[in-house]
Design an enzyme around this catalytic site. Structure first.
Site, PDB file in Angstrom:
ATOM      1  CD  GLU A  82     -15.206  62.024 -39.459  1.00 30.27           C
ATOM      2  OE1 GLU A  82     -14.579  61.083 -38.957  1.00 30.27           O
ATOM      3  OE2 GLU A  82     -15.066  62.375 -40.656  1.00 30.27           O
ATOM      4  CD  GLU A 119     -11.071  57.852 -36.043  1.00 32.24           C
ATOM      5  OE1 GLU A 119     -11.148  56.928 -36.868  1.00 32.24           O
ATOM      6  OE2 GLU A 119     -10.620  58.978 -36.301  1.00 32.24           O
TER       7      GLU A 119
END
Length: 407
Positions: free
Chosen positions: A216, A221
């Site tokens: 990932e 974020e």
């Protein structure tokens, strides 16, 4: 505008066993993206997005009975993968807006809440980028390339996370005889947290309660107060179904995190700051290899922003192996080299918005990671005070380094 796929094309199923395809057609929202080159410029692509399989209705063939219960798979319908696939049907989604997903040209807005039947419903939509064929995921090979997008994070308060990241999902979503739906219906999700995805894994029934592990790359974020990016390498390639203790040792769930606030740049990101979250932001992530080729070893991940015609560089140092050396398990699980191998094989863009009922997002924006107070991330507080919280991503593009933005 939305791309409609006939029900006969493929079915989706929550990360485990894909069932048969039902009679309701899937209606993918189009999201125009751009492929860029140093010489050719940026060329538009007719791509679209699909909601995760768990957002789809999967029910008994010829009946209205759901194939899942509040505790997981219905054992009478899904005692094993094969029987489950024979008994269950997955239906398409015709109205993505009812799931908090709205599209317009090259922009997509994800909403956390929606009023339905007079009550506020929590949605948390997560969508994946499909290739132009609408059947497979768009897998991007980004070594010695850059990935760029515009984002409006102004409506994301403390405790919220509007995320754009890459997952090493299979391009087909694990399409098989047991999973005819595949990527068309959002199957095959995985990430470095190795969480149990629920009833389905890679489009098949998750009868063993396995976790879905894969590499990932968190490009973004963030909310309006804090932001991070972080690579998460794994010892395996592609989706790996883990069980038991191994789910905590396959991937680096913590990752090597780059957080400007945590690194001491407390006036760098936020409302009215250097990177001003009251305004749209262009986010550029560059994956630089040691020999500056698409086959080289990933040596550095660079971040820069563009706002109002000005390039804003990293708040501190760039992300290198030296920067990541103090991360908990990053180096032991392969570090930047392993992350680069996944980027070379190809990774799928994921867009999501979510809150954090367990940790209230303190790891992102509080407790030294950001300026938010200890109770601002409470989902009940967010719903009561910010019912319109949303994130908009637009102008998603990728290609040669320094080809995706201009000043």
């Amino acid at each position: 505008m939305a791309q409609t796929l006939a029900a006969a094309s493929l079915v989706l199923v929550p990360l485990v066993t894909a069932q048969q395809i039902g009679s309701i057609a899937e209606n993918h929202p189009e999201l125009k993206t751009y492929r860029c080159g140093s010489q050719a410029g940026c060329v538009a692509q007719s791509t679209s997005v699909v909601l995760d399989i768990n957002a789809h209705w999967i029910h008994q063939m010829g009946a209205q009975t759901s194939c899942t219960t509040s505790s997981g798979l219905d054992p009478s319908l899904c005692p094993d993968k094969v029987t489950c696939s024979q008994n269950c049907v997955v239906e398409g989604i015709t109205d993505y807006s009812s799931f908090g997903v709205q599209n317009s040209g090259d922009a997509i807005t994800l909403r956390q809440y929606q009023v339905q039947n007079g009550q506020i419903k929590t949605l948390r939509p997560r969508v994946y980028l499909l290739a132009e064929d609408g059947i497979n995921y768009s897998k991007l090979q980004l070594l010695n390339q850059e990935f760029t997008f515009d984002v409006d994070a102004s409506k994301l308060p403390c405790g919220m996370n509007g995320a754009l990241y890459l997952s090493e999902m299979d391009a087909s979503g694990g399409r098989s005889a047991l999973n005819p739906a595949g990527a068309t219906y959002g199957t095959g999700y995985c990430d470095a947290q190795c969480f149990n995805p629920g009833p389905w894994i890679n489009g098949e029934a998750n009868t063993l309660g396995a976790g879905a592990c894969c590499q990932e790359m968190d490009l973004w974020e963030a909310n309006s107060r804090s932001t991070i990016f972080s690579p998460h390498p794994c010892t395996t390639a592609g989706l790996y179904a883990c069980t038991g203790a191994e789910c905590y040792s396959i991937c680096d769930g913590y990752g090597c995190t780059y957080n400007p606030y945590e690194l001491g740049a407390k006036d760098y990101y936020g409302y009215g700051l250097t990177v001003d979250t009251a305004k749209p932001i262009t986010v550029v992530t560059q994956f630089v290899t040691a020999d500056n080729t698409a086959t080289g070893t990933l040596a550095e991940i660079r971040r820069l922003y563009v706002q109002e015609g000005m390039v804003i560089g990293n708040s501190a140092v760039a992300m290198t192996e030296a920067f990541c050396s103090s991360s908990r398990t990053f180096e032991a699980l392969g570090g930047l080299q392993r992350m680069g191998e996944a980027l070379g094989r190809g990774m799928v863009p994921v867009f999501s918005i979510w809150d954090d009922p367990s940790l209230w997002m303190h790891w992102l924006d509080s407790d030294g990671a950001g300026p938010c107070g200890s109770t601002e991330g409470d989902p009940a507080f967010i719903q009561a005070n910010y019912p319109n919280t949303a994130v908009t991503f637009s102008k998603v593009r990728w290609g040669d380094i320094d080809s995706t933005y201009s000043v």
